[in-house]
Motif scaffolding. Sequence first.
Motif, PDB file in Angstrom:
ATOM      1  N   LEU A   1     -10.120   2.129  -2.901  1.00  0.00           N
ATOM      2  CA  LEU A   1      -9.292   1.675  -1.790  1.00  0.00           C
ATOM      3  C   LEU A   1     -10.005   1.892  -0.456  1.00  0.00           C
ATOM      4  O   LEU A   1      -9.861   1.097   0.474  1.00  0.00           O
ATOM      5  CB  LEU A   1      -7.947   2.399  -1.793  1.00  0.00           C
TER       6      LEU A   1
ATOM      7  N   SER B   1      -2.050  -6.112  -2.091  1.00  0.00           N
ATOM      8  CA  SER B   1      -2.673  -5.214  -3.070  1.00  0.00           C
ATOM      9  C   SER B   1      -3.043  -3.870  -2.440  1.00  0.00           C
ATOM     10  O   SER B   1      -2.878  -2.815  -3.057  1.00  0.00           O
ATOM     11  CB  SER B   1      -3.928  -5.862  -3.672  1.00  0.00           C
TER      12      SER B   1
ATOM     13  N   ALA C   1      -5.036  -2.284  -8.125  1.00  0.00           N
ATOM     14  CA  ALA C   1      -4.759  -2.996  -6.876  1.00  0.00           C
ATOM     15  C   ALA C   1      -5.942  -2.896  -5.914  1.00  0.00           C
ATOM     16  O   ALA C   1      -6.295  -3.881  -5.246  1.00  0.00           O
ATOM     17  CB  ALA C   1      -3.494  -2.436  -6.224  1.00  0.00           C
ATOM     18  N   ALA C   2      -6.561  -1.725  -5.845  1.00  0.00           N
ATOM     19  CA  ALA C   2      -7.722  -1.553  -4.977  1.00  0.00           C
ATOM     20  C   ALA C   2      -8.911  -2.356  -5.490  1.00  0.00           C
ATOM     21  O   ALA C   2      -9.641  -2.987  -4.711  1.00  0.00           O
ATOM     22  CB  ALA C   2      -8.083  -0.073  -4.880  1.00  0.00           C
TER      23      ALA C   2
ATOM     24  N   SER D   1      -1.597  -0.231  -3.572  1.00  0.00           N
ATOM     25  CA  SER D   1      -2.496   0.858  -3.953  1.00  0.00           C
ATOM     26  C   SER D   1      -2.184   2.137  -3.183  1.00  0.00           C
ATOM     27  O   SER D   1      -2.037   3.210  -3.759  1.00  0.00           O
ATOM     28  CB  SER D   1      -3.945   0.439  -3.710  1.00  0.00           C
TER      29      SER D   1
ATOM     30  N   ALA E   1      -2.688   2.033  -8.750  1.00  0.00           N
ATOM     31  CA  ALA E   1      -3.401   2.189  -7.476  1.00  0.00           C
ATOM     32  C   ALA E   1      -4.843   1.710  -7.612  1.00  0.00           C
ATOM     33  O   ALA E   1      -5.381   1.035  -6.722  1.00  0.00           O
ATOM     34  CB  ALA E   1      -3.365   3.651  -7.038  1.00  0.00           C
TER      35      ALA E   1
ATOM     36  N   ALA F   1      -9.340   5.731  -7.636  1.00  0.00           N
ATOM     37  CA  ALA F   1      -8.493   4.808  -6.883  1.00  0.00           C
ATOM     38  C   ALA F   1      -8.724   4.963  -5.390  1.00  0.00           C
ATOM     39  O   ALA F   1      -8.782   3.969  -4.641  1.00  0.00           O
ATOM     40  CB  ALA F   1      -7.028   5.054  -7.228  1.00  0.00           C
TER      41      ALA F   1
END
Length: 286
Positions: free
Chosen positions: A265, A65, A101-102, A69, A98, A261
């Motif tokens: 992240l 993931s 996934a983060a 991202s 992005a 994002a």
Amino acid sequence: MTNRAPSEQPQKSEDGGWPQRLGRISTAVEAWRRRAEDPQPPEPQSSLATDSIEGLNVENLIWYSMCISSEHLDFALDAMRATSTMYPTAYMTVARTAFVAAVNTVWVLAPSSRQQRRERALELRADDLRAQVTSFRNMRIPKGVSEDARTEFVEQIRERQAHLQKVATTLGMKQDVTKIRFNQTNAIDWVAEHMHGVGNDLLIAGTQFVWRSGSAAAHAQYHFGIMRMDRSEAVREDSGSSVVRLRGDLETDVGPALAAATLTLSEAFRLYDLRRVRHDVSAGAV
């Protein structure tokens, strides 16, 4: 009549703030992408290494993931530089992936309880397998083509679900893994509160708005464009109708989406690095 078209040049905020922020985002993303090209496994007996058990590799799930991202953030920035065009919805779609996934990485890594981290990782894995079964089971097969390949693939996924059910039982989870559904919106809300504090309504609401705007853009929902007509250019035609050129908005849409994002992240990498390294037990590491 509405015609959506990208502007020829990226929109810039009046004080030049967003281009500078994008520069800082680009620096961070470049460092993350370099890490993705040369990954370092968790140290033996570290928190992250211990989270994984037979049948459930937590580190692989979250590292994937994180790479997804950073890849999407990198792509968005590369596209801006290469095209000098602020597209109305395309960047929002990329930023959404992005961000999601983060978020999922933070959602798994943030809890202090190892049991909860394992359960969340299992929930993501179970939902992924369920989605695969649904996708291939409902796929139409052309006439004259054997269904053997599809049947075999679905059976393979069913076997993985059976193995995952054993992991769930080991963890004391009573759910049927074939029916587990991951709630992305709830995960985003949880991560927003984790990062910004339960009482920070403004940042939490902003995070939720970024998610919903990105989803609307990604699914080509009409209201994404309608809500932005006041920012766009209306051109009157001789027929009496109007053509509205929907323009990409760096300051209001794309910039905040990429920033959200990136911030998420960054928290994912912070948690990853915290749990990847073995700490002295006396320091209270979990």
